[in-house]
Design a protein around this motif. Structure first.
Motif, PDB file in Angstrom:
ATOM      1  N   UNK A  20       0.532  -1.169  -0.178  1.00  0.00           N
ATOM      2  CA  UNK A  20      -0.332  -0.143  -0.115  1.00  0.00           C
ATOM      3  C   UNK A  20       0.757   1.311  -0.280  1.00  0.00           C
ATOM      4  N   UNK A  21       0.540   1.943  -0.887  1.00  0.00           N
ATOM      5  CA  UNK A  21       1.228   3.602  -0.741  1.00  0.00           C
ATOM      6  C   UNK A  21       0.553   4.573   0.020  1.00  0.00           C
ATOM      7  N   UNK A  22       0.978   4.787   0.881  1.00  0.00           N
ATOM      8  CA  UNK A  22       0.667   6.231   1.560  1.00  0.00           C
ATOM      9  C   UNK A  22       1.024   7.638   0.528  1.00  0.00           C
ATOM     10  N   UNK A  23      -0.081   8.627   0.217  1.00  0.00           N
ATOM     11  CA  UNK A  23      -0.013  10.091  -0.237  1.00  0.00           C
ATOM     12  C   UNK A  23       1.051  10.691   0.211  1.00  0.00           C
ATOM     13  N   UNK A  24       1.634  11.053  -0.794  1.00  0.00           N
ATOM     14  CA  UNK A  24       2.686  11.719  -0.511  1.00  0.00           C
ATOM     15  C   UNK A  24       2.643  13.414   0.481  1.00  0.00           C
ATOM     16  N   UNK A  25       1.742  14.686   0.030  1.00  0.00           N
ATOM     17  CA  UNK A  25       1.286  14.836   1.030  1.00  0.00           C
ATOM     18  C   UNK A  25       0.235  14.523   2.004  1.00  0.00           C
ATOM     19  N   UNK A  26       0.422  13.510   3.418  1.00  0.00           N
ATOM     20  CA  UNK A  26       0.143  12.800   4.224  1.00  0.00           C
ATOM     21  C   UNK A  26       1.312  13.137   4.947  1.00  0.00           C
ATOM     22  N   UNK A  27       1.586  13.707   6.024  1.00  0.00           N
ATOM     23  CA  UNK A  27       3.068  13.729   7.082  1.00  0.00           C
ATOM     24  C   UNK A  27       2.357  11.670   7.671  1.00  0.00           C
ATOM     25  N   UNK A  28       3.390  11.337   7.990  1.00  0.00           N
ATOM     26  CA  UNK A  28       3.303  10.412   7.793  1.00  0.00           C
ATOM     27  C   UNK A  28       4.224   9.774   9.662  1.00  0.00           C
ATOM     28  N   UNK A  29       3.917   9.245  10.285  1.00  0.00           N
ATOM     29  CA  UNK A  29       4.884   9.090  11.446  1.00  0.00           C
ATOM     30  C   UNK A  29       5.317   7.712  12.219  1.00  0.00           C
ATOM     31  N   UNK A  30       6.280   7.293  12.589  1.00  0.00           N
ATOM     32  CA  UNK A  30       6.272   5.657  13.464  1.00  0.00           C
ATOM     33  C   UNK A  30       7.582   5.250  14.874  1.00  0.00           C
ATOM     34  N   UNK A  31       6.540   5.101  15.090  1.00  0.00           N
ATOM     35  CA  UNK A  31       7.311   4.911  16.844  1.00  0.00           C
ATOM     36  C   UNK A  31       7.489   3.047  16.166  1.00  0.00           C
ATOM     37  N   UNK A  32       8.324   3.247  16.703  1.00  0.00           N
ATOM     38  CA  UNK A  32       9.470   1.599  16.453  1.00  0.00           C
ATOM     39  C   UNK A  32       9.439   0.796  17.389  1.00  0.00           C
ATOM     40  N   UNK A  33      10.247   1.109  18.680  1.00  0.00           N
ATOM     41  CA  UNK A  33      10.601   0.522  19.701  1.00  0.00           C
ATOM     42  C   UNK A  33      11.628  -0.323  19.645  1.00  0.00           C
ATOM     43  N   UNK A  34      12.389  -0.430  17.838  1.00  0.00           N
ATOM     44  CA  UNK A  34      13.486  -0.292  18.341  1.00  0.00           C
ATOM     45  C   UNK A  34      14.724   0.090  17.623  1.00  0.00           C
ATOM     46  N   UNK A  35      15.537  -0.648  17.494  1.00  0.00           N
ATOM     47  CA  UNK A  35      16.697   0.572  16.507  1.00  0.00           C
ATOM     48  C   UNK A  35      16.865   0.501  15.218  1.00  0.00           C
ATOM     49  N   UNK A  36      17.163   0.683  14.206  1.00  0.00           N
ATOM     50  CA  UNK A  36      17.552   0.151  12.803  1.00  0.00           C
ATOM     51  C   UNK A  36      18.327  -0.974  12.957  1.00  0.00           C
ATOM     52  N   UNK A  37      19.021  -1.399  13.398  1.00  0.00           N
ATOM     53  CA  UNK A  37      20.021  -2.391  13.219  1.00  0.00           C
ATOM     54  C   UNK A  37      19.229  -3.249  13.900  1.00  0.00           C
ATOM     55  N   UNK A  38      18.234  -3.673  13.964  1.00  0.00           N
ATOM     56  CA  UNK A  38      17.951  -4.609  14.462  1.00  0.00           C
ATOM     57  C   UNK A  38      16.344  -5.166  13.047  1.00  0.00           C
ATOM     58  N   UNK A  39      16.013  -4.358  12.586  1.00  0.00           N
ATOM     59  CA  UNK A  39      15.096  -4.298  11.721  1.00  0.00           C
ATOM     60  C   UNK A  39      15.123  -5.339  10.184  1.00  0.00           C
ATOM     61  N   UNK A  40      14.964  -6.147   9.939  1.00  0.00           N
ATOM     62  CA  UNK A  40      14.448  -6.458   8.469  1.00  0.00           C
ATOM     63  C   UNK A  40      13.659  -6.158   7.596  1.00  0.00           C
ATOM     64  N   UNK A  41      14.666  -6.438   6.327  1.00  0.00           N
ATOM     65  CA  UNK A  41      14.291  -5.670   4.884  1.00  0.00           C
ATOM     66  C   UNK A  41      13.060  -5.427   4.534  1.00  0.00           C
ATOM     67  N   UNK A  42      12.374  -5.830   5.323  1.00  0.00           N
ATOM     68  CA  UNK A  42      10.699  -5.611   4.816  1.00  0.00           C
ATOM     69  C   UNK A  42      10.441  -4.145   5.780  1.00  0.00           C
ATOM     70  N   UNK A  43      10.932  -4.057   7.362  1.00  0.00           N
ATOM     71  CA  UNK A  43      10.555  -2.958   8.313  1.00  0.00           C
ATOM     72  C   UNK A  43      11.383  -2.173   7.500  1.00  0.00           C
ATOM     73  N   UNK A  44      12.560  -2.463   7.071  1.00  0.00           N
ATOM     74  CA  UNK A  44      13.800  -1.312   6.889  1.00  0.00           C
ATOM     75  C   UNK A  44      12.697  -0.605   5.566  1.00  0.00           C
ATOM     76  N   UNK A  45      11.841  -1.271   4.475  1.00  0.00           N
ATOM     77  CA  UNK A  45      11.650  -0.779   3.306  1.00  0.00           C
ATOM     78  C   UNK A  45      10.017   0.017   3.676  1.00  0.00           C
TER      79      UNK A  45
END
Length: 108
Positions: A1-26
């Protein structure tokens, strides 16, 4: 699913970047703002969108890169509490240890 560019999008991960798998990084890379890192109860404070000082604010899309330092140094807007029909709803991030528990005890 693509999110509209004009919509501000914010994510709270609870993880450090280096703990994410490739799908999560995408997925991570589609967000304008990301709060990354685990909450640490020993490092709580008055931080915008962060519960503890070890959490970081990132802008994967670079949309907020020019003001990232200002956001990082901003204080929390606090905790908003709404009470409806015996239901308590909290919005925001508590700035003090056990703040929600103390409020709930006062309401009982």
């Amino acid at each position: 699913m693509l999110l509209p560019k004009e919509l501000d999008k914010m994510l709270f991960t609870g993880y450090d970047y280096n703990e994410l798998n490739q799908n999560q990084i995408n997925c991570y890379n589609m967000f304008d703002l990301v709060i990354e890192g685990k909450f640490d109860n020993k490092k709580t404070g008055n931080f915008l969108w962060r519960g503890s000082s070890n959490q970081e604010i990132k802008s994967p899309t670079n949309k907020y890169q020019p003001i990232l330092k200002d956001l990082y140094n901003s204080k929390s807007a606090g905790l908003e509490i709404n009470i409806n029909n015996k239901e308590i709803i909290y919005y925001g991030i508590p700035t003090k240890n056990n703040e929600i528990k103390k409020i709930a005890n006062l309401l009982n």
